[in-house]
Design a protein around this motif. Structure first.
Motif, PDB file in Angstrom:
ATOM      1  N   GLU A  53     -13.063   5.173 -18.428  1.00 57.66           N
ATOM      2  CA  GLU A  53     -13.235   4.070 -17.095  1.00 57.66           C
ATOM      3  C   GLU A  53     -12.564   3.514 -17.393  1.00 57.66           C
ATOM      4  OE1 GLU A  53     -18.765   4.328 -16.290  1.00 57.66           O
ATOM      5  OE2 GLU A  53     -17.283   2.729 -17.522  1.00 57.66           O
ATOM      6  N   GLN A  54     -11.994   2.350 -16.706  1.00 57.26           N
ATOM      7  CA  GLN A  54     -10.946   1.558 -16.957  1.00 57.26           C
ATOM      8  C   GLN A  54     -11.976  -0.027 -15.656  1.00 57.26           C
ATOM      9  OE1 GLN A  54      -7.239   2.442 -16.327  1.00 57.26           O
ATOM     10  NE2 GLN A  54      -6.067   0.162 -16.376  1.00 57.26           N
ATOM     11  N   ARG A  55     -11.592  -0.658 -16.635  1.00 59.48           N
ATOM     12  CA  ARG A  55     -12.063  -2.047 -16.122  1.00 59.48           C
ATOM     13  C   ARG A  55     -11.300  -3.264 -15.113  1.00 59.48           C
ATOM     14  NH1 ARG A  55     -17.818  -2.243 -16.401  1.00 59.48           N
ATOM     15  NH2 ARG A  55     -18.607  -1.003 -17.799  1.00 59.48           N
ATOM     16  N   PHE A  56     -11.233  -3.575 -13.829  1.00 56.15           N
ATOM     17  CA  PHE A  56     -10.521  -4.826 -13.278  1.00 56.15           C
ATOM     18  C   PHE A  56     -11.865  -5.680 -12.770  1.00 56.15           C
ATOM     19  CE2 PHE A  56      -8.074  -0.619 -12.994  1.00 56.15           C
ATOM     20  CZ  PHE A  56      -6.832  -1.166 -13.738  1.00 56.15           C
ATOM     21  N   THR A  57     -11.126  -7.116 -13.092  1.00 57.61           N
ATOM     22  CA  THR A  57     -11.587  -8.364 -12.838  1.00 57.61           C
ATOM     23  C   THR A  57     -10.982  -9.013 -11.993  1.00 57.61           C
ATOM     24  OG1 THR A  57     -11.481  -8.930 -14.722  1.00 57.61           O
ATOM     25  CG2 THR A  57     -13.401  -7.754 -14.237  1.00 57.61           C
ATOM     26  N   SER A  58     -11.267  -9.833 -11.132  1.00 60.70           N
ATOM     27  CA  SER A  58     -11.130 -11.127 -10.123  1.00 60.70           C
ATOM     28  C   SER A  58     -11.691 -12.044 -10.634  1.00 60.70           C
ATOM     29  CB  SER A  58     -10.961 -10.456  -8.930  1.00 60.70           C
ATOM     30  OG  SER A  58     -10.263 -11.771  -8.510  1.00 60.70           O
ATOM     31  N   GLU A  67      -4.481  -8.715  -3.732  1.00 60.19           N
ATOM     32  CA  GLU A  67      -3.697  -6.345  -3.615  1.00 60.19           C
ATOM     33  C   GLU A  67      -3.017  -5.987  -4.479  1.00 60.19           C
ATOM     34  OE1 GLU A  67       1.038  -6.697  -1.049  1.00 60.19           O
ATOM     35  OE2 GLU A  67      -0.505  -8.810  -1.170  1.00 60.19           O
ATOM     36  N   ALA A  68      -3.327  -6.919  -5.835  1.00 62.61           N
ATOM     37  CA  ALA A  68      -2.901  -6.110  -6.729  1.00 62.61           C
ATOM     38  C   ALA A  68      -3.106  -5.466  -7.173  1.00 62.61           C
ATOM     39  CB  ALA A  68      -2.600  -7.632  -8.007  1.00 62.61           C
ATOM     40  N   ILE A  69      -5.374  -5.473  -7.735  1.00 68.23           N
ATOM     41  CA  ILE A  69      -6.512  -4.394  -8.006  1.00 68.23           C
ATOM     42  C   ILE A  69      -5.940  -3.150  -7.029  1.00 68.23           C
ATOM     43  CG2 ILE A  69      -8.596  -3.817  -8.280  1.00 68.23           C
ATOM     44  CD1 ILE A  69      -8.536  -7.017  -9.180  1.00 68.23           C
ATOM     45  N   GLN A  70      -5.972  -3.524  -5.550  1.00 64.23           N
ATOM     46  CA  GLN A  70      -6.322  -2.460  -4.885  1.00 64.23           C
ATOM     47  C   GLN A  70      -4.750  -1.460  -4.958  1.00 64.23           C
ATOM     48  OE1 GLN A  70      -8.705  -1.422  -2.769  1.00 64.23           O
ATOM     49  NE2 GLN A  70      -9.283  -3.285  -4.056  1.00 64.23           N
ATOM     50  N   SER A  71      -3.031  -2.205  -4.717  1.00 64.61           N
ATOM     51  CA  SER A  71      -2.420  -1.407  -5.243  1.00 64.61           C
ATOM     52  C   SER A  71      -2.080  -0.424  -6.837  1.00 64.61           C
ATOM     53  CB  SER A  71      -1.120  -2.549  -5.023  1.00 64.61           C
ATOM     54  OG  SER A  71      -0.556  -3.279  -4.378  1.00 64.61           O
ATOM     55  N   VAL A  72      -2.984  -1.090  -7.791  1.00 60.46           N
ATOM     56  CA  VAL A  72      -2.937  -0.098  -8.535  1.00 60.46           C
ATOM     57  C   VAL A  72      -4.564   1.454  -8.738  1.00 60.46           C
ATOM     58  CG1 VAL A  72      -4.244  -0.715 -11.316  1.00 60.46           C
ATOM     59  CG2 VAL A  72      -2.646  -2.358 -10.272  1.00 60.46           C
ATOM     60  N   LEU A  73      -4.933   0.494  -7.216  1.00 60.21           N
ATOM     61  CA  LEU A  73      -6.234   1.507  -7.614  1.00 60.21           C
ATOM     62  C   LEU A  73      -5.165   2.983  -6.894  1.00 60.21           C
ATOM     63  CD1 LEU A  73      -9.153  -0.287  -6.398  1.00 60.21           C
ATOM     64  CD2 LEU A  73      -8.259   0.486  -8.478  1.00 60.21           C
ATOM     65  N   VAL A  74      -4.458   2.479  -6.114  1.00 66.43           N
ATOM     66  CA  VAL A  74      -3.847   3.690  -5.341  1.00 66.43           C
ATOM     67  C   VAL A  74      -3.051   3.890  -5.994  1.00 66.43           C
ATOM     68  CG1 VAL A  74      -1.674   3.743  -3.395  1.00 66.43           C
ATOM     69  CG2 VAL A  74      -4.132   2.455  -2.944  1.00 66.43           C
TER      70      VAL A  74
END
Length: 90
Positions: A53-58, A67-74
């Motif tokens: 698992e890896q977590r990203f928060t905003s 946009e940055a998080i969604q691009s990283v997910l892609v």
């Protein structure tokens, strides 16, 4: 990458359904269903394997609109050569 483009690419992968492994799970968490402040990316290499698992928060709002998080997910989905992508909203 533009936000809309990233969201469409993720949605396309999610809509394909289960197609085997490796599998990526995107779990969105927040105080309400309308505002997810955290996304947990789960990676399963093969059936029965332990989930990584890896977590990203905003702190500025909804991670689905970041946009940055969604691009990283892609990029994570592409680099993992994920055959299955699932999305969970909690």
């Amino acid at each position: 990458m533009q936000l809309d483009k990233a969201k469409k690419r993720i949605a396309k992968q999610v809509n394909k359904g289960f197609d085997g492994y490796p599998q990526i799970t995107l779990a969105y968490f927040g105080t309400t269903a309308d505002c997810a402040t955290e996304v947990v990316v789960g990676f399963i290499a093969e059936e029965g394997a332990e989930v990584q698992e890896q977590r990203f928060t905003s702190s500025s709002g909804d991670v689905r609109q970041d946009e940055a998080i969604q691009s990283v997910l892609v990029k994570i989905i592409e680099r993992a050569n994920a055959r299955t992508v699932t999305e969970i909203v909690q």
